[in-house]
Design an enzyme around this catalytic site. Structure first.
Site, mmCIF file in Angstrom:
data_model
loop_
_atom_site.group_PDB
_atom_site.id
_atom_site.type_symbol
_atom_site.label_atom_id
_atom_site.label_comp_id
_atom_site.label_asym_id
_atom_site.label_seq_id
_atom_site.Cartn_x
_atom_site.Cartn_y
_atom_site.Cartn_z
ATOM 1 N N PHE A 26 0.817 -1.332 -0.046
ATOM 2 C CA PHE A 26 0.031 -0.009 0.043
ATOM 3 C C PHE A 26 0.801 1.079 -0.077
ATOM 4 O O PHE A 26 0.536 2.130 -0.791
ATOM 5 C CB PHE A 26 -0.911 -0.203 1.164
ATOM 6 N N GLU A 182 -13.229 -11.563 10.618
ATOM 7 C CA GLU A 182 -13.876 -11.879 9.300
ATOM 8 C C GLU A 182 -13.621 -13.282 8.874
ATOM 9 O O GLU A 182 -14.582 -13.885 8.226
ATOM 10 C CB GLU A 182 -13.050 -10.881 8.449
#
Ligand SMILES: Cc1cc2nc3c(=O)[nH]c(=O)nc-3n(C[C@H](O)[C@H](O)[C@H](O)COP(=O)(O)OP(=O)(O)OC[C@H]3O[C@@H](n4cnc5c(N)ncnc54)[C@H](O)[C@@H]3O)c2cc1C
Length: 446
Positions: A26, A182
């Site tokens: 990123f 998740e």
């Protein structure tokens, strides 16, 4: 066979300042993009040939997405960039005195060096856990998890030993951070909607999904409100949550918790912590808790023209005394900001300190269920947070191909309740798993 001594980095000499970036995640990717048009030579080193979108890695692990939906090759991403060179190689060492970075293929001189190597799984020195648990930091690791889950179901459908079957159907996830939550939610939905159809004779009420957290709440980096909400959503899906519980050991068969409680399981997913991916040559005094201390322009403490951005960087500010959170936004923003500062430095203009804009955080638990902490102490849950999660993740995915692929996949799942990628392409076999190796050999798959 290719020999390393026959290879060279093959970067042309230049009269321009050379900016070397280690890591195209990123932070590094956004830095390269923002340096476009600046009069420098840019060299990017990354040990993998793609940029990975890690927030969706758990979906690769739970057979929701194919790996190529969350990865974009650097060569495609930076196609057409002038004076830009990408080399797929791991940087092993830097030398701030001679301004040289070293790789197995060769060395390169830099004028400006940026370390954007991110983080790696932290096993807290426990070699046994490192040997047997399943980390989730890279695409190959997510594929290991996918294979392991599916192999467990296949083997559970064939075993006649109830204890063995139970151990195959027990899944323990260490860490109730976003990754653990998740993954548990996704696995629980698989148990509810997918597995009973795939294995009609099997009793999936015996499949247990445990989430184990050393701290006293679910989603420790998020607000108490979101943590409680996420816990409720997980419990509604039948996930067993154990708070204030630390994993002490795991031998590939049994997880033992501090206090003595044990669970027999073939699968321990390790999402309990990360530490910085430090490179040799960074002075010890510039490293704290596995991260590199930087000043407000991301320059490494005590060094000149060497910077660190993203997860690896520890910028202590009054608002962030323990540094910025190890999530994508600080990395993205620091990459963009550093490009502007490098441009200013080249023009002998004063640099500007980094100012983090916190856009909030999100975590998804399952179909129509997510939690969100927004700026201004706002908290959302349920369907609205779920829609926000879908929108944010689609919009931040790199490349139209990935956006389209993920969107279509999600729509397919939304309406059919199916997972399309329940494929054991590369079976997972532990080094010391004799039965697994035998099955793989019998089926000519290893
Ligand atoms: C499973 C998972 C789920 C996540 N979920 C979320 C989420 O929902 N939201 C969120 O905001 N954040 C999430 N994160 C965190 C987020 O991905 C990181 O904060 C972000 O990736 C940091 O960016 P970075 O550029 O510092 O490092 P990375 O994006 O990790 O990039 C580091 C790059 O450096 C390369 N590299 C490392 N060492 C070397 C070396 N020696 N030589 C050459 N190359 C090297 C690596 O190959 C990699 O490409 C998640 C992370 C993981 C693992």
């Amino acid at each position: 066979m290719l020999q390393f001594d026959k290879l060279s980095l093959n970067i042309p000499d230049t009269t321009k300042p050379r900016v070397v970036i280690i890591g195209g995640g990123f932070g590094g990717m956004n830095l390269v993009k923002a340096l476009r048009g600046v009069d420098v030579q840019v060299v990017l080193f990354d040990k993998q040939n793609y940029n990975g979108f890690w927030p969706l890695l758990y979906q690769v692990g739970t057979a929701g997405l194919e790996p190529d939906a969350i990865a974009e090759p650097f060569r495609k991403m930076f196609d057409g960039y002038k004076d830009f060179f990408y080399r797929m190689v791991r940087v092993s060492k830097i030398n701030p005195e001679t301004k040289i970075v070293s790789t197995v293929i060769g060395e390169l001189h830099y004028d400006y060096l940026i370390i954007a190597t991110g983080s790696k799984t932290n096993f807290f020195g426990n070699e046994q856990i490192q040997k047997y648990a399943f980390p989730l930091k890279t695409i190959p690791e997510a594929l290991n998890i996918r294979s392991q889950f599916l192999q467990c179901f296949e083997q559970a459908s064939m075993t006649t030993d109830p204890e063995e079957q139970q151990s195959l159907l027990n899944f323990v996830i260490a860490g109730a951070g976003p990754t653990g939550v998740e993954m548990a939610g996704s696995l629980a939905e698989m148990r509810k909607y997918v597995l009973p159809n795939d294995y009609p004779g099997m009793d999936f009420s015996r499949m247990n999904i445990y989430v184990v957290e050393g701290l006293g709440k679910v989603l420790p980096p998020m607000s108490d409100e979101s943590g409680k909400r996420a816990q409720r959503y997980l419990e509604d899906l039948g996930v067993i949550i154990k708070l204030n519980t630390m994993v002490e050991s795991y031998d590939g068969e049994t997880v033992t918790f501090k206090g003595g409680e044990q669970i027999r399981t073939q699968t321990l997913v390790w999402g309990a912590g990360v530490t910085g991916a430090i490179i040799d040559g960074i002075p010890a005094e510039a490293v704290e808790k596995g991260r590199i201390l930087v000043d407000p322009i991301n320059q490494i403490q005590g060094l000149t023209n060497i910077f660190a951005i993203g997860d690896i960087a520890l910028m202590k500010l009054p608002d962030y005394p323990r540094g910025h959170p190890g999530v994508a936004q600080p990395a993205i923003q620091q990459g963009k900001h550093l490009a502007k500062n490098l441009s200013r430095m080249l023009k002998n203009e004063p640099t500007k300190p980094f100012d983090y804009f916190d856009k909030g955080s999100l975590a998804i638990v399952g179909r129509s269920r997510a939690v969100a902490d927004l700026p201004g102490n706002f908290h959302l849950g349920g369907f609205i947070a779920w829609m926000a999660w879908l929108f944010v993740h689609i919009s931040f995915l790199v490349g139209f191909r990935s956006k389209l692929s993920v969107f279509t996949n999600w729509m397919y799942r939304l309406f059919t309740y199916q997972r399309s990628t329940r494929l054991i392409i590369r079976p997972f076999v532990r080094v010391d798993d004799k039965v697994g190796k035998e099955i793989a050999a019998q089926n000519e798959i290893a």
